[in-house]
Design an enzyme around this catalytic site. Structure first.
Site, PDB file in Angstrom:
ATOM      1  N   LYS A   1       0.840  -1.198   0.000  1.00 24.25           N
ATOM      2  CA  LYS A   1       0.000   0.000   0.000  1.00 24.25           C
ATOM      3  C   LYS A   1       0.874   1.247   0.000  1.00 24.25           C
ATOM      4  CE  LYS A   1      -1.769   2.853   2.862  1.00 24.25           C
ATOM      5  NZ  LYS A   1      -1.815   4.059   1.986  1.00 24.25           N
TER       6      LYS A   1
ATOM      7  N   GLY B   1       7.084   4.966   8.441  1.00 22.73           N
ATOM      8  CA  GLY B   1       6.282   6.179   8.588  1.00 22.73           C
ATOM      9  C   GLY B   1       6.447   6.766   9.969  1.00 22.73           C
ATOM     10  N   SER B   2       5.451   7.509  10.403  1.00 24.69           N
ATOM     11  CA  SER B   2       5.538   8.226  11.671  1.00 24.69           C
ATOM     12  C   SER B   2       5.413   7.278  12.853  1.00 24.69           C
ATOM     13  CB  SER B   2       4.438   9.285  11.750  1.00 24.69           C
ATOM     14  OG  SER B   2       3.159   8.670  11.866  1.00 24.69           O
ATOM     15  N   THR B   3       5.945   7.712  13.989  1.00 16.67           N
ATOM     16  CA  THR B   3       5.856   6.913  15.205  1.00 16.67           C
ATOM     17  C   THR B   3       4.409   6.742  15.636  1.00 16.67           C
ATOM     18  OG1 THR B   3       8.058   7.612  15.913  1.00 16.67           O
ATOM     19  CG2 THR B   3       6.570   6.796  17.623  1.00 16.67           C
TER      20      THR B   3
ATOM     21  N   GLU C   1       9.828   0.947  10.838  1.00 10.59           N
ATOM     22  CA  GLU C   1      10.885   1.967  10.715  1.00 10.59           C
ATOM     23  C   GLU C   1      10.184   3.310  10.852  1.00 10.59           C
ATOM     24  OE1 GLU C   1      12.928   4.844   9.627  1.00 10.59           O
ATOM     25  OE2 GLU C   1      12.901   4.062   7.586  1.00 10.59           O
TER      26      GLU C   1
ATOM     27  N   CYS D   1      13.673  10.355   6.655  1.00 12.06           N
ATOM     28  CA  CYS D   1      13.524   9.895   8.038  1.00 12.06           C
ATOM     29  C   CYS D   1      14.838   9.965   8.805  1.00 12.06           C
ATOM     30  CB  CYS D   1      12.945   8.490   8.073  1.00 12.06           C
ATOM     31  SG  CYS D   1      13.867   7.282   7.116  1.00 12.06           S
TER      32      CYS D   1
END
Length: 481
Positions: free
Chosen positions: A174, A227-229, A249, A283
């Site tokens: 995705k 992506g984001s935490t 990650e 990142c």
């Protein structure tokens, strides 16, 4: 959508895809429906069945397919780079010579793995009653749902797909709704290269709809997410429902430590681009710079002088080195951080600090110094071309700051004292330490984070092992003594 080897129109909402250099709509992306996401998972499970073409394929055949896909990426490299520039705004040269080439490097690296993955025999000795033959095997984890962000769509798709396919898994991929075109084209190339139907599926759309549908569905053995935490926590929590494997990650706030003996003139360009490359949408961006107090002013001047040479504009113009942020939403986010740092927290603006131009989502590379220790700019991932500059007296103090931060993805160290550099490399609690080089991970070295920067690893041998499960077999072949 690409499900079971066939292309389908998405049954969900239609989303506009913008050119971030102009703000104009360049394409429409049809979201997958929840039913289509479930169909993609079902297709991946069918392709993973024990007697399927994929599962009965020899490791050497898998290697040939991966090399064939890599050849196709090389042949279509210019096309893929243009798609990246259209949807992300990245300079075309960087899209071609960095992101596309990194994807090629990753697929080529993992193409060599299928014939090298194996277990080992285990002698049980005389403590067992009888004669035994025991061995271990490495088996693919199964169906993988890979959810990737927009900031490096092709490269990060390669980070997920290549090791999963090398291990023998099947995948539902995705991409982000902000950057789907290059990923969809990649999956088309994979199917044309001969991967059996259902081995690689692609469903596009928003995380709140399509991503949630993947997380809520049954039939996924592993989730791999970049992506984001905050979203990573949701993935981790959702995976716990079925105890699905996860690799995450997540966010970073990577320090860049400049030692007293560093050659300022020599390192300033690389140090600056550690924060400004891809408009800071990286990142592992080393955007929090710590300089020894004796060189801080000199370093600030050198960084500002370099930033002033950077040209900003459409990624299709080869004269431009800095492209736009991906969206108006991201532009507003970066602008709010800078406004807070300057006007509310009293930071000193060294360079930049404003939107560039009246159209598109460009932001000038920005350097801010003298922020208070409590500033959000020093603790939170801005994901824009913003570099903060702090001073220190003892590098061990910087190490303590880095190790107590919520995130521990990467760090950079710049200097010539080998002993100090190696002590920092040893003591920094981060996933990767880059010494005298910008933070760009190669395919054959594992990358990932400590603490809230994630779990598991992409790339390297560790990357492919994350898609494998060890199985032990203990066979009694003789009677008891």
């Amino acid at each position: 959508m690409i499900i079971d080897g066939e292309t389908h129109r998405g049954a969900g909402a239609s989303l506009a895809l913008e050119d971030p250099a102009t703000g104009e709509t360049i394409a429409q992306i049809d979201e997958a429906s929840a039913e289509q996401a479930e169909a993609a998972i079902a297709s991946a499970n069918k392709a993973f069945a024990p007697q399927s073409a994929w599962r009965t394929m020899s490791p050497a055949q898998r290697e040939r397919l991966l090399h064939g896909l890599t050849d196709a990426i090389e042949a279509h490299g210019d096309e893929l780079a243009e798609l990246i520039t259209w949807e992300l705004g990245a300079p075309l040269g960087a899209a071609r010579h960095f992101e596309v080439n990194k994807a090629i490097e990753t697929f080529r690296y993992y193409a060599g793995y299928p014939t090298k993955l194996h277990g080992h025999t285990v002698p049980l000795g005389h403590d067992f009653d009888g004669e035994y033959f025991a061995y271990t095997a490495l088996e693919p984890v199964g169906v993988v749902a890979a959810i990737i962000p927009w900031n490096a769509p092709l490269m990060l798709a390669a980070w997920k797909l290549a090791p999963a396919l090398a291990a023998g898994c099947t995948v539902v991929l995705k991409p982000s709704e902000d950057a789907s075109l290059a990923v969809l084209r990649l999956v088309e190339l994979a199917n044309a290269a001969g991967f059996p139907p259902g081995v690689i599926n692609c469903v596009a759309g928003k995380g709140a709809s399509v991503g949630q549908a993947l997380l809520a569905a049954d039939g996924v053995d592993k989730y791999t997410f970049t992506g984001s935490t905050s979203v990573g926590r949701q993935v981790h929590q959702a995976a716990s429902r079925t105890i699905a494997r996860t690799s995450l990650e997540l966010g970073g706030k990577s320090p860049s430590i400049v030692l007293e003996d560093a050659d300022i003139a020599a390192i300033a360009p690389a140090l600056a681009m550690s924060a400004f490359a891809n408009s800071g949408q990286v990142c592992v961006a080393a955007s929090r710079v710590f300089a020894h107090h004796t060189i801080a002013d000199q370093l600030g001047d050198a960084l500002a002088q370099f930033a002033a040479t950077l040209t900003i504009g459409s990624g299709f113009d080869p004269a431009h080195q800095i492209g736009p942020l991906v969206s108006e939403r991201q532009l507003d986010r970066v602008s709010n951080y800078v406004d807070t740092g300057i006007n509310q927290e009293g930071g000193s603006l060294v360079f930049g600090g404003a939107r560039h131009g009246e159209s598109g989502y460009f932001f000038t590379p920005t350097i801010i110094a003298q922020l208070p220790d409590t500033s959000a700019l020093l603790r939170e991932e801005i994901f824009g071309p913003v570099l903060t500059l702090e001073t220190y007296d003892d590098p061990l103090d910087v190490c303590d700051i880095a190790n107590t931060a919520d995130m521990g993805l990467a760090a950079c160290v710049w200097g010539r004292d080998h002993a100090v550099v190696q002590r920092l490399a040893r003591d920094l609690r981060v996933g990767t330490v880059f010494i005298n080089t910008p933070p760009f991970p190669p395919a054959n070295i594992a990358t990932g984070g400590f603490r809230q920067s994630g779990m598991g690893r992409d790339l390297g041998t560790e990357g492919v092992l994350g898609f494998l499960e060890p199985k032990s077999v203990i066979d009694r072949i003789g009677p008891a003594a």
